[in-house]
Design a protein around this motif. Structure first.
Motif, PDB file in Angstrom:
ATOM      1  N   GLY A 168       0.806  -1.210   0.000  1.00  0.00           N
ATOM      2  CA  GLY A 168       0.000   0.000   0.000  1.00  0.00           C
ATOM      3  C   GLY A 168       0.840   1.262   0.000  1.00  0.00           C
ATOM      4  O   GLY A 168       2.067   1.224   0.089  1.00  0.00           O
ATOM      5  N   MET A 169       0.155   2.365  -0.068  1.00  0.00           N
ATOM      6  CA  MET A 169       0.813   3.669  -0.133  1.00  0.00           C
ATOM      7  C   MET A 169       0.849   4.299   1.250  1.00  0.00           C
ATOM      8  O   MET A 169      -0.169   4.462   1.908  1.00  0.00           O
ATOM      9  CB  MET A 169       0.038   4.586  -1.096  1.00  0.00           C
ATOM     10  CG  MET A 169       0.593   5.987  -1.220  1.00  0.00           C
ATOM     11  SD  MET A 169      -0.291   6.958  -2.477  1.00  0.00           S
ATOM     12  CE  MET A 169      -1.959   6.972  -1.780  1.00  0.00           C
ATOM     13  N   VAL A 170       2.036   4.692   1.675  1.00  0.00           N
ATOM     14  CA  VAL A 170       2.206   5.358   2.949  1.00  0.00           C
ATOM     15  C   VAL A 170       2.171   6.878   2.718  1.00  0.00           C
ATOM     16  O   VAL A 170       2.289   7.356   1.582  1.00  0.00           O
ATOM     17  CB  VAL A 170       3.529   4.916   3.616  1.00  0.00           C
ATOM     18  CG1 VAL A 170       4.727   5.523   2.909  1.00  0.00           C
ATOM     19  CG2 VAL A 170       3.557   5.245   5.098  1.00  0.00           C
ATOM     20  N   TYR A 171       2.011   7.617   3.792  1.00  0.00           N
ATOM     21  CA  TYR A 171       1.903   9.079   3.751  1.00  0.00           C
ATOM     22  C   TYR A 171       3.007   9.728   2.926  1.00  0.00           C
ATOM     23  O   TYR A 171       2.761  10.597   2.086  1.00  0.00           O
ATOM     24  CB  TYR A 171       1.927   9.593   5.196  1.00  0.00           C
ATOM     25  CG  TYR A 171       2.026  11.085   5.392  1.00  0.00           C
ATOM     26  CD1 TYR A 171       0.911  11.908   5.258  1.00  0.00           C
ATOM     27  CD2 TYR A 171       3.234  11.677   5.758  1.00  0.00           C
ATOM     28  CE1 TYR A 171       0.991  13.272   5.475  1.00  0.00           C
ATOM     29  CE2 TYR A 171       3.326  13.052   5.977  1.00  0.00           C
ATOM     30  CZ  TYR A 171       2.207  13.836   5.831  1.00  0.00           C
ATOM     31  OH  TYR A 171       2.284  15.182   6.052  1.00  0.00           O
ATOM     32  N   GLY A 172       4.243   9.304   3.145  1.00  0.00           N
ATOM     33  CA  GLY A 172       5.372   9.890   2.430  1.00  0.00           C
ATOM     34  C   GLY A 172       5.311   9.632   0.933  1.00  0.00           C
ATOM     35  O   GLY A 172       5.776  10.450   0.134  1.00  0.00           O
ATOM     36  N   ASP A 173       4.725   8.482   0.537  1.00  0.00           N
ATOM     37  CA  ASP A 173       4.555   8.195  -0.889  1.00  0.00           C
ATOM     38  C   ASP A 173       3.534   9.138  -1.509  1.00  0.00           C
ATOM     39  O   ASP A 173       3.738   9.673  -2.600  1.00  0.00           O
ATOM     40  CB  ASP A 173       4.086   6.745  -1.088  1.00  0.00           C
ATOM     41  CG  ASP A 173       5.112   5.733  -0.606  1.00  0.00           C
ATOM     42  OD1 ASP A 173       6.316   6.014  -0.710  1.00  0.00           O
ATOM     43  OD2 ASP A 173       4.696   4.666  -0.117  1.00  0.00           O
ATOM     44  N   TYR A 174       2.411   9.323  -0.819  1.00  0.00           N
ATOM     45  CA  TYR A 174       1.347  10.195  -1.320  1.00  0.00           C
ATOM     46  C   TYR A 174       1.859  11.611  -1.582  1.00  0.00           C
ATOM     47  O   TYR A 174       1.522  12.233  -2.586  1.00  0.00           O
ATOM     48  CB  TYR A 174       0.194  10.224  -0.315  1.00  0.00           C
ATOM     49  CG  TYR A 174      -0.929  11.162  -0.700  1.00  0.00           C
ATOM     50  CD1 TYR A 174      -1.801  10.839  -1.744  1.00  0.00           C
ATOM     51  CD2 TYR A 174      -1.111  12.365  -0.040  1.00  0.00           C
ATOM     52  CE1 TYR A 174      -2.826  11.696  -2.107  1.00  0.00           C
ATOM     53  CE2 TYR A 174      -2.131  13.238  -0.405  1.00  0.00           C
ATOM     54  CZ  TYR A 174      -2.983  12.896  -1.439  1.00  0.00           C
ATOM     55  OH  TYR A 174      -3.990  13.762  -1.793  1.00  0.00           O
ATOM     56  N   LEU A 175       2.699  12.106  -0.683  1.00  0.00           N
ATOM     57  CA  LEU A 175       3.223  13.464  -0.804  1.00  0.00           C
ATOM     58  C   LEU A 175       4.517  13.552  -1.616  1.00  0.00           C
ATOM     59  O   LEU A 175       5.025  14.649  -1.846  1.00  0.00           O
ATOM     60  CB  LEU A 175       3.465  14.055   0.586  1.00  0.00           C
ATOM     61  CG  LEU A 175       2.216  14.283   1.436  1.00  0.00           C
ATOM     62  CD1 LEU A 175       2.599  14.849   2.789  1.00  0.00           C
ATOM     63  CD2 LEU A 175       1.229  15.221   0.741  1.00  0.00           C
ATOM     64  N   GLY A 176       5.031  12.419  -2.045  1.00  0.00           N
ATOM     65  CA  GLY A 176       6.286  12.434  -2.804  1.00  0.00           C
ATOM     66  C   GLY A 176       7.441  12.989  -2.003  1.00  0.00           C
ATOM     67  O   GLY A 176       8.281  13.741  -2.520  1.00  0.00           O
ATOM     68  N   LEU A 177       7.505  12.623  -0.716  1.00  0.00           N
ATOM     69  CA  LEU A 177       8.492  13.235   0.175  1.00  0.00           C
ATOM     70  C   LEU A 177       9.930  12.870  -0.176  1.00  0.00           C
ATOM     71  O   LEU A 177      10.846  13.648   0.097  1.00  0.00           O
ATOM     72  CB  LEU A 177       8.200  12.849   1.628  1.00  0.00           C
ATOM     73  CG  LEU A 177       6.939  13.478   2.245  1.00  0.00           C
ATOM     74  CD1 LEU A 177       6.821  13.097   3.705  1.00  0.00           C
ATOM     75  CD2 LEU A 177       6.953  14.993   2.090  1.00  0.00           C
ATOM     76  N   SER A 178      10.128  11.709  -0.792  1.00  0.00           N
ATOM     77  CA  SER A 178      11.509  11.348  -1.161  1.00  0.00           C
ATOM     78  C   SER A 178      12.075  12.373  -2.124  1.00  0.00           C
ATOM     79  O   SER A 178      13.229  12.814  -1.996  1.00  0.00           O
ATOM     80  CB  SER A 178      11.542   9.948  -1.785  1.00  0.00           C
ATOM     81  OG  SER A 178      11.199   8.974  -0.827  1.00  0.00           O
ATOM     82  N   ASP A 179      11.269  12.770  -3.111  1.00  0.00           N
ATOM     83  CA  ASP A 179      11.723  13.784  -4.064  1.00  0.00           C
ATOM     84  C   ASP A 179      11.743  15.171  -3.429  1.00  0.00           C
ATOM     85  O   ASP A 179      12.694  15.938  -3.609  1.00  0.00           O
ATOM     86  CB  ASP A 179      10.810  13.805  -5.291  1.00  0.00           C
ATOM     87  CG  ASP A 179      10.919  12.548  -6.131  1.00  0.00           C
ATOM     88  OD1 ASP A 179      12.001  11.924  -6.113  1.00  0.00           O
ATOM     89  OD2 ASP A 179       9.934  12.187  -6.792  1.00  0.00           O
TER      90      ASP A 179
END
Length: 283
Positions: free
Chosen positions: A24-35
Motif C-alpha cells: 500500500g501507499m504510505v503518507y510519504g509516498d502520497y506526498l512524494g516526500l523522497s523527491d
C-alpha cells in the motif's frame, strides 16, 4: 505522576493503526516526500543556505496553488459564475498572507550570513521565477520582456507565454461587466491581451455605479472587494519583500541584474485593478 503516565499509555494502547504498507501507499509516498526532501541541493558549506533554499521552495509551492486557484476562478468568471470564484480568490489572499509572514523567517538571516553563500547564486534570482510572472500575468501586469529569461526552457516559457496572451482575471471581469449591461468601452473587452492596459473612465464609472448601488449589484460588489483584497495582500507581500531585501543586502544590485531595492520600490507603484482604487475617490 507515574499513575498519570500509565493512564496515558493505556489510552494510547487502545488505538489501532496500520503498520503493513508492503502493498500500500504510505503518507510519504502520497506526498512524494523522497523527491521533495531531496530537492535542497546546497552549493556551499554555509549554514544559512538551507534556510534560503527552503524558504524560496516553499514560496514556489504556494505560488503553484495560487495559480491553480486563479486559473479556476478565471474559468468561472468566463461562465458568469462569480460565487464559486469568491472562495478561490479568498484562498489566494490567505496564501499571500502566509507568504508575507515567511519574509520574517528569512529576515533572521543577517547580511553577513547571506554573504557566505551569495556568490553561489551566480545570476540566479527570484526575479526569474516563472511562477511569480505567471501570477502577475494572471492578475493583469503584462510585459513580454519577462519571457526572455526562460527562452531556453520551453517547459517554463510556453505556459508563461500562454498566460501572457490570455485575458487576465481583471480582463475577464471587465468582459463580465460588459455582458451585465455596463457601458464598458470596446477597447477593454476585445484587445491584445498581452499588452499592458491603462485605467479607463468607462470602467471606473461602472465600479462607481456598482458601489453606489451595492444591493442591486451585490455579487459584483462582493467581487470588487475580493479583487481589492487580492491586490492589497499582493502589495503587502511586495512591501515586505522590499524591506527584507534592504535589510539583508542594502542597496546592492540584485543577483538577477536589477537595481535591487530600487526595482522593488518601482514595483510597488504598479496597480492590477486601478479603477477599483480610483473609484473610491468618487464615492
Amino acid at each position: 505522576m507515574a499513575q498519570n503516565k500509565d493512564l496515558t499509555r493505556d489510552r494510547l494502547a487502545e488505538e489501532q493503526f496500520h503498520t503493513d504498507f508492503s502493498k500500500g501507499m504510505v503518507y510519504g509516498d502520497y506526498l512524494g516526500l523522497s523527491d521533495l526532501l531531496s530537492a535542497q541541493q546546497l552549493r556551499s558549506p554555509a549554514h544559512d543556505e538551507m534556510l534560503f533554499i527552503i524558504m524560496h521552495q516553499c514560496s514556489e509551492l504556494w505560488m503553484k496553488l495560487m495559480i491553480h486557484e486563479l486559473t479556476a476562478a478565471v474559468a468561472l468568471i468566463q461562465n458568469d459564475e462569480l460565487r464559486p470564484a469568491f472562495k478561490m480568490t479568498a484562498r489566494v489572499s490567505q496564501i499571500q498572507e502566509q507568504l508575507t509572514q515567511s519574509w520574517s523567517i528569512l529576515a533572521t538571516m543577517t547580511p553577513t550570513d547571506y554573504l557566505t553563500f551569495r556568490d553561489t547564486l551566480g545570476a540566479a534570482s527570484g526575479f526569474q521565477s516563472f511562477q511569480y510572472r505567471t501570477l502577475e500575468f494572471l492578475l493583469g501586469n503584462k510585459d513580454r520582456k519577462f519571457l526572455a529569461p526562460h527562452k531556453n526552457r520551453p517547459e517554463w516559457h510556453d505556459p508563461l507565454e500562454a498566460a501572457l496572451e490570455a485575458p487576465s482575471i481583471y480582463d475577464e471581469t471587465l468582459r463580465l461587466l460588459s455582458r451585465k449591461g455596463f457601458a464598458i468601452d470596446q477597447s477593454e473587452v476585445a484587445r491584445d491581451w498581452s499588452e499592458p492596459r491603462d485605467a479607463n473612465e468607462s470602467v471606473r464609472a461602472a465600479w462607481v455605479e456598482i458601489y453606489r448601488n451595492a444591493e442591486k449589484y451585490w455579487d459584483l460588489y462582493e467581487w470588487a472587494e475580493e479583487l481589492i483584497d487580492l491586490e492589497d495582500s499582493f502589495q503587502t507581500w511586495r512591501f515586505r519583500h522590499r524591506t527584507t531585501v534592504e535589510r539583508i543586502i542594502g542597496h546592492k544590485r540584485g543577483t538577477g541584474g536589477t537595481s535591487g531595492v530600487g526595482y522593488l520600490n518601482r514595483a510597488l507603484d504598479i496597480r492590477f485593478f486601478p479603477e477599483l482604487w480610483d473609484a473610491r475617490t468618487d464615492l
